[in-house]
Design a protein around this motif. Sequence first.
Motif, PDB file in Angstrom:
ATOM      1  N   GLN A  14      -4.894 -21.350 -36.077  1.00 42.29           N
ATOM      2  CA  GLN A  14      -4.169 -20.094 -36.285  1.00 42.29           C
ATOM      3  C   GLN A  14      -4.714 -18.996 -35.392  1.00 42.29           C
ATOM      4  N   TYR A  17      -3.433 -19.689 -31.932  1.00 41.50           N
ATOM      5  CA  TYR A  17      -2.005 -19.357 -31.850  1.00 41.50           C
ATOM      6  C   TYR A  17      -1.814 -17.851 -31.689  1.00 41.50           C
ATOM      7  N   THR A  18      -2.616 -17.088 -32.426  1.00 39.19           N
ATOM      8  CA  THR A  18      -2.534 -15.631 -32.331  1.00 39.19           C
ATOM      9  C   THR A  18      -2.985 -15.157 -30.956  1.00 39.19           C
ATOM     10  N   GLN A  21      -0.117 -15.717 -28.598  1.00 36.24           N
ATOM     11  CA  GLN A  21       0.940 -14.728 -28.788  1.00 36.24           C
ATOM     12  C   GLN A  21       0.550 -13.370 -28.215  1.00 36.24           C
ATOM     13  N   ASN A 310       2.418 -24.775 -34.112  1.00 35.68           N
ATOM     14  CA  ASN A 310       2.192 -23.655 -35.021  1.00 35.68           C
ATOM     15  C   ASN A 310       1.850 -24.202 -36.405  1.00 35.68           C
ATOM     16  N   GLY A 356       5.974 -24.808 -31.671  1.00 34.21           N
ATOM     17  CA  GLY A 356       4.740 -24.158 -31.247  1.00 34.21           C
ATOM     18  C   GLY A 356       4.914 -23.269 -30.039  1.00 34.21           C
ATOM     19  N   ALA A 359       0.666 -23.490 -24.277  1.00 34.33           N
ATOM     20  CA  ALA A 359      -0.655 -22.846 -24.215  1.00 34.33           C
ATOM     21  C   ALA A 359      -1.177 -22.769 -22.787  1.00 34.33           C
TER      22      ALA A 359
END
Length: 616
Positions: A14, A17-18, A21, A310, A356, A359
């Motif tokens: 998580q 992922y943040t 973003q 995700n 997702g 990356a």
Amino acid sequence: MNKNPAEQFQIDLQVFYTLLQDQSKDINSMYKIFDSNSKTDSKYLPILERLCDRIGLTPNKEALMALCDRVANLKEGPIIQVLKKYEKSKSEILIAKRFLLNFVSDFYSKKHQKLLSEIQKRRLFNEFYREILLGVHQIGIAMNQFFESWQNMLIDGINKDMKKKYGDEKALKLLSASIDKEKIKDVLISSDRSYSIPKKLGDKFISIPYAIAFDIEIEGVLKAISKLISNLKKLEDDIYHKKDAYINYFNALKNAFGQTQADKLIETWREVDRCWMQIDTPFQIGHPLEYYEDRYRHAVAPEWDLRISNPDKLSDNRISCSIEKMFLNLADELKASETLVSFVQSALKDVKIYNGLPALFYGADMNGLFSAQVVPNDEVISKKFGKKIFAFPDKIIQSARTKPKMKLSYETFEEDYLQEARKILFEDEKLWYLVYDITTNGHEFGHILWMEEDTQRNMNIDGEFKNIEEFKATCGGLIAFFQSPYTEIEFEAVMSDTIRRGVSLMAWREQEEVLPYYCEGLIHLYGAFESGVLEFSLDQKPTLKVNKQKYEYLKNWYIQTYMSLAKHYMEKLPAGEWLDNFIQRNAKTYHSSQSHSYEFIQRYWERYREIGQEVL
């Protein structure tokens, strides 16, 4: 209280992922240079202005907008159109293309390195997965070099020379003998893709494997893969227990990249896909899989990336269920063979969905990331192992919310029509994600339908398979939606999204690598005008009228058109024969054979060249 390793890994996912973003949000912030309400000076403006200077453009709004698209969204088309508008020569445009490719490759490599440093600093994940991230990055840097050479030699070199000298039809025939072969029952037959380039030998062409044609670049790739394998052997995957699967995969990649025998290319790359399908962790690697750029031999592009799932957005199965139900109903109505039904059902049953973000990305991804993807393309592998569907809705919605309003859109559509879509985008996230599921994930599932092992090979005899396949995919998702319960609001949102996308695809008219999507758009617009949903007149402002009360007519058109397309796939006929129902083809371009649609598209293209990058 200390978390166990598995729980901590999910927390790290998580956090990662943040971080992704946040990085994407920062990059997209370059569009704020067009926001009159923005009080902060963009750190990207000086960079964009220097890019303008390097490629010989004045840093006006349209040039800056096109460069934002090139850097933030990795779209090459807009800046090429701006260069053409200002009458740059072909050689100047080619130099600018190569310079910008080098720039974005370096720009994102630095962004990826910064991200990896942050992961190391925070000690996210365990050593095994940190090593995978670092190894993918090192391989990616080598893939950037490979892609640049591949693009220069094959796409901008051999293919353009062949088209100029012979035209598409003759070039396809001349090169067909050099398409990579696969051995089936001791007989060599042509594959539907290639991992080689063509070389003239006497009066014919032969296949030269990538490992020979790009020996220096491939050596760099192999060196990076070998180092990663060596490092992974010293570590353990105590989270997903996929150490052997990853090592087998990287070994298969090493063998495939290094394969020097043309008649063994298909099988060695097939082994890559076999090993890849055994990896089901949130760390999904994307290797050379797609072949949109090369219409003659479907040479697979040097793409390379790592996608992250995700952890909070596990996909439900409503799309897959509606797709399968629709397929079985139509297959029964059209009397499809048991073999076809069994093949498709098997592929659908084994689909794994990953929602997702991209990356880390390199190579061919520098000329455009995907909004979603279904792979592998090898139906032999899919028959046994299924497919993986990747969806990136979080990235798409962030990008859509960031981009400024474009002048051409408001010149084309009524403002109220566009504002309805923007209201969904900014205020109704649930509905936006539903539309994405139907039109994008439904599209990916739609690729699977009506396909057997030899379908593409038989239908692509004229080189037109991809140019109907993208419409087939989108239409499949739509038909499944039409046959499921829906509200009027959902129906209108899906139809609006499809129409607006169909119009936007007309901007891709001169981009060879996305011709299949341009053809898809032509077919959508054929139906929209034929059904009366769209009306065009130069005398009305805006120029396009949308008759929502006729959506049901368009819905019925889609159903009938899809049934005729399904029959064509069942019979495995040449793709061009079906395409000719909607599109007129000539040596230079593809046109709609629907008169009103043709008139609108011509006008839209003229205006796109004139104001396509102007913001409101």
